[in-house]
Design an enzyme around this catalytic site. Structure first.
Site, PDB file in Angstrom:
ATOM      1  N   TYR A  53       0.836  -1.202   0.000  1.00 44.05           N
ATOM      2  CA  TYR A  53       0.000   0.000   0.000  1.00 44.05           C
ATOM      3  C   TYR A  53       0.876   1.259   0.000  1.00 44.05           C
ATOM      4  CZ  TYR A  53      -3.686  -3.333   1.268  1.00 44.05           C
ATOM      5  OH  TYR A  53      -4.554  -4.397   1.301  1.00 44.05           O
ATOM      6  N   ILE A 232     -13.135  -5.440   7.279  1.00 41.42           N
ATOM      7  CA  ILE A 232     -12.110  -4.412   7.521  1.00 41.42           C
ATOM      8  C   ILE A 232     -12.358  -3.208   6.602  1.00 41.42           C
ATOM      9  CG2 ILE A 232     -10.270  -5.801   8.534  1.00 41.42           C
ATOM     10  CD1 ILE A 232      -9.117  -6.166   5.674  1.00 41.42           C
ATOM     11  N   LYS A 234     -12.309   0.361   4.972  1.00 35.57           N
ATOM     12  CA  LYS A 234     -11.373   1.490   5.001  1.00 35.57           C
ATOM     13  C   LYS A 234     -12.215   2.759   5.061  1.00 35.57           C
ATOM     14  CE  LYS A 234      -9.187   4.890   2.561  1.00 35.57           C
ATOM     15  NZ  LYS A 234      -9.789   5.927   1.713  1.00 35.57           N
ATOM     16  N   ASN A 244     -19.350   3.489  10.619  1.00 37.75           N
ATOM     17  CA  ASN A 244     -19.116   2.042  10.491  1.00 37.75           C
ATOM     18  C   ASN A 244     -19.206   1.334  11.841  1.00 37.75           C
ATOM     19  OD1 ASN A 244     -18.780   2.459   7.780  1.00 37.75           O
ATOM     20  ND2 ASN A 244     -16.539   2.393   7.828  1.00 37.75           N
TER      21      ASN A 244
HETATM   22  P1  NAP Z   1     -13.953  -0.734   1.215  1.00 33.70           P
HETATM   23  O1  NAP Z   1     -13.557  -0.738   2.616  1.00 33.70           O
HETATM   24  O2  NAP Z   1     -15.052  -1.640   0.772  1.00 33.70           O
HETATM   25  O3  NAP Z   1     -14.354   0.728   0.741  1.00 33.70           O
HETATM   26  C1  NAP Z   1     -13.604   1.864   1.023  1.00 33.70           C
HETATM   27  C2  NAP Z   1     -14.362   3.053   0.445  1.00 33.70           C
HETATM   28  O4  NAP Z   1     -15.635   3.158   1.095  1.00 33.70           O
HETATM   29  C3  NAP Z   1     -13.649   4.379   0.653  1.00 33.70           C
HETATM   30  O5  NAP Z   1     -13.856   5.153  -0.515  1.00 33.70           O
HETATM   31  C4  NAP Z   1     -14.377   5.012   1.835  1.00 33.70           C
HETATM   32  O6  NAP Z   1     -14.429   6.404   1.741  1.00 33.70           O
HETATM   33  C5  NAP Z   1     -15.770   4.445   1.669  1.00 33.70           C
HETATM   34  N1  NAP Z   1     -16.455   4.306   2.968  1.00 33.70           N
HETATM   35  C6  NAP Z   1     -16.098   3.537   4.014  1.00 33.70           C
HETATM   36  N2  NAP Z   1     -16.987   3.659   5.020  1.00 33.70           N
HETATM   37  C7  NAP Z   1     -17.915   4.558   4.598  1.00 33.70           C
HETATM   38  C8  NAP Z   1     -19.080   5.104   5.189  1.00 33.70           C
HETATM   39  N3  NAP Z   1     -19.481   4.761   6.421  1.00 33.70           N
HETATM   40  N4  NAP Z   1     -19.802   5.988   4.474  1.00 33.70           N
HETATM   41  C9  NAP Z   1     -19.437   6.348   3.210  1.00 33.70           C
HETATM   42  N5  NAP Z   1     -18.341   5.859   2.593  1.00 33.70           N
HETATM   43  C10 NAP Z   1     -17.582   4.967   3.290  1.00 33.70           C
HETATM   44  O7  NAP Z   1     -12.723  -1.055   0.228  1.00 33.70           O
HETATM   45  P2  NAP Z   1     -11.186  -1.408   0.405  1.00 33.70           P
HETATM   46  O8  NAP Z   1     -10.437  -0.277   0.944  1.00 33.70           O
HETATM   47  O9  NAP Z   1     -10.779  -2.001  -0.896  1.00 33.70           O
HETATM   48  O10 NAP Z   1     -11.194  -2.641   1.448  1.00 33.70           O
HETATM   49  C11 NAP Z   1     -10.981  -2.470   2.827  1.00 33.70           C
HETATM   50  C12 NAP Z   1      -9.591  -2.889   3.230  1.00 33.70           C
HETATM   51  O11 NAP Z   1      -9.360  -4.259   2.913  1.00 33.70           O
HETATM   52  C13 NAP Z   1      -8.471  -2.172   2.486  1.00 33.70           C
HETATM   53  O12 NAP Z   1      -8.327  -0.837   2.913  1.00 33.70           O
HETATM   54  C14 NAP Z   1      -7.323  -3.078   2.773  1.00 33.70           C
HETATM   55  O13 NAP Z   1      -6.835  -2.873   4.088  1.00 33.70           O
HETATM   56  C15 NAP Z   1      -7.983  -4.436   2.606  1.00 33.70           C
HETATM   57  N6  NAP Z   1      -7.869  -5.003   1.243  1.00 33.70           N
HETATM   58  C16 NAP Z   1      -7.155  -6.145   1.068  1.00 33.70           C
HETATM   59  C17 NAP Z   1      -7.004  -6.697  -0.198  1.00 33.70           C
HETATM   60  C18 NAP Z   1      -6.209  -7.978  -0.359  1.00 33.70           C
HETATM   61  O14 NAP Z   1      -5.872  -8.339  -1.497  1.00 33.70           O
HETATM   62  N7  NAP Z   1      -5.895  -8.657   0.712  1.00 33.70           N
HETATM   63  C19 NAP Z   1      -7.587  -6.096  -1.313  1.00 33.70           C
HETATM   64  C20 NAP Z   1      -8.355  -4.936  -1.112  1.00 33.70           C
HETATM   65  C21 NAP Z   1      -8.493  -4.415   0.173  1.00 33.70           C
HETATM   66  P3  NAP Z   1     -13.501   7.371   2.651  1.00 33.70           P
HETATM   67  O15 NAP Z   1     -12.097   6.923   2.427  1.00 33.70           O
HETATM   68  O16 NAP Z   1     -13.831   8.726   2.131  1.00 33.70           O
HETATM   69  O17 NAP Z   1     -13.934   7.190   4.074  1.00 33.70           O
END
Ligand code: NAP
Length: 276
Positions: A53, A232, A234, A244
């Protein structure tokens, strides 16, 4: 908050904090650090990050956010597949630890499967446990047959599989989740709100409206109701983290669950594990 248990008996609040795409925009840095600190204060103590990241910048940001709070945090990082060998994993882990400003990880994951044989990754991970650099290890993006191969390769200490799992990505329910459940291996559900793409869904908004809840809360509550599933999300602002956190207290009714089943049906048959 509801907890999940790792195979070694460690219990943890079932809602954590993601960090992908953090530390990408200097103007948002203070807000992102504040968001992580608020999450810890609200009991979302698992922080998920990775050497990938921002090529280490997200780990540096997490290190800053944890200042004075390391003991409260369950810290997870991930290694690139090309680093998951006996010759390279220790160096990668030590570099992560330096960026994070800590002397150990609570959990270290293989980010996805690459060319290093799984048996070698297991040996390298166990070496880090023995050296006290990590407390436990797991994997990410491994499908059922990879998991079976991992266990056969001596990987029965695997603590988790972190996978893409949300209302629109229900493929793992076909056989990966039951496989992990039988072995009491918890799942870390990544992209639990489909990187924000789920949040404008009209049907989801209707279910949320019944509870004066947000769509993010319903999407997270749907995951949290399942034993052994740790989402988890973000969130890059204090406001989103607080939103959340409430999901952990939201109880979906049978009618809600039936509507969500109709809106986001489970696939009829198994396909390959999806990843982002
Ligand atoms: P996510 O958590 O599904 O979505 C993040 C997005 O949702 C951001 O744009 C965030 O906006 C928004 N958001 C979150 N809570 C919100 C709320 N209450 N209201 C409105 N918008 C909200 O996607 P992700 O970041 O891909 O997945 C989460 C975590 O999983 C990652 O950060 C990472 O640590 C991990 N991950 C792992 C892998 C892997 O291959 N192992 C792949 C992808 C992700 P804001 O930023 O503006 O709050």
């Amino acid at each position: 908050m509801k907890t999940i248990a790792f195979p070694d008996g460690t219990q943890l609040p079932a809602l954590g904090l993601g960090t992908w795409m953090m530390a990408e925009t200097p103007a948002r840095r203070a807000q992102e650090i504040a968001a992580l600190r608020e999450g810890i204060a609200l009991g979302m103590v698992l922080i998920d990050t990775a050497e990938m990241y921002g090529e280490g910048e997200a780990e540096r940001l997490v290190g800053e956010a944890m200042a004075g709070l390391r003991d409260q945090v369950f810290l997870v990082s991930k290694a690139y597949p090309q680093n998951a060998s006996t010759s390279r994993l220790r160096r990668a882990c030590e570099a992560s630890l330096r960026r994070l400003g800590t002397d150990h990880l609570d959990l270290y994951l293989l980010h996805w499967r690459g060319n290093v044989p799984l048996a070698e990754t297991v040996e390298a991970m166990e070496g880090l446990v023995a050296a006290g650099l990590i407390a436990r290890w797991g994997v990410s993006n491994l499908d059922t047959d990879d998991m079976a191969e991992l266990v056969a390769a001596g990987g029965d200490a695997c603590a988790t599989n972190q996978i893409l799992y949300n209302l629109t990505r229900r493929g793992p329910e076909c056989d990966l989740l039951p496989w992990l459940g039988r072995r009491s291996i918890p799942v870390m559900a990544y992209s639990p709100v489909e990187q924000g793409r789920l949040l404008g869904h009209r049907g989801l908004a209707e279910v949320a409206g019944r509870h004066q809840a947000s769509t993010a809360q319903v999407a997270l509550a749907w995951l949290l109701r399942q034993d052994g599933v740790l989402p988890i999300p973000k969130a890059g602002s204090v406001e989103h983290v607080r939103d959340n956190r409430v999901a952990a207290d939201l109880v979906l009714s049978e009618a809600d669950l039936a509507d969500l089943e109709r809106l986001f049906p489970r696939p009829a048959k198994r396909g390959p594990l999806e990843m982002l």
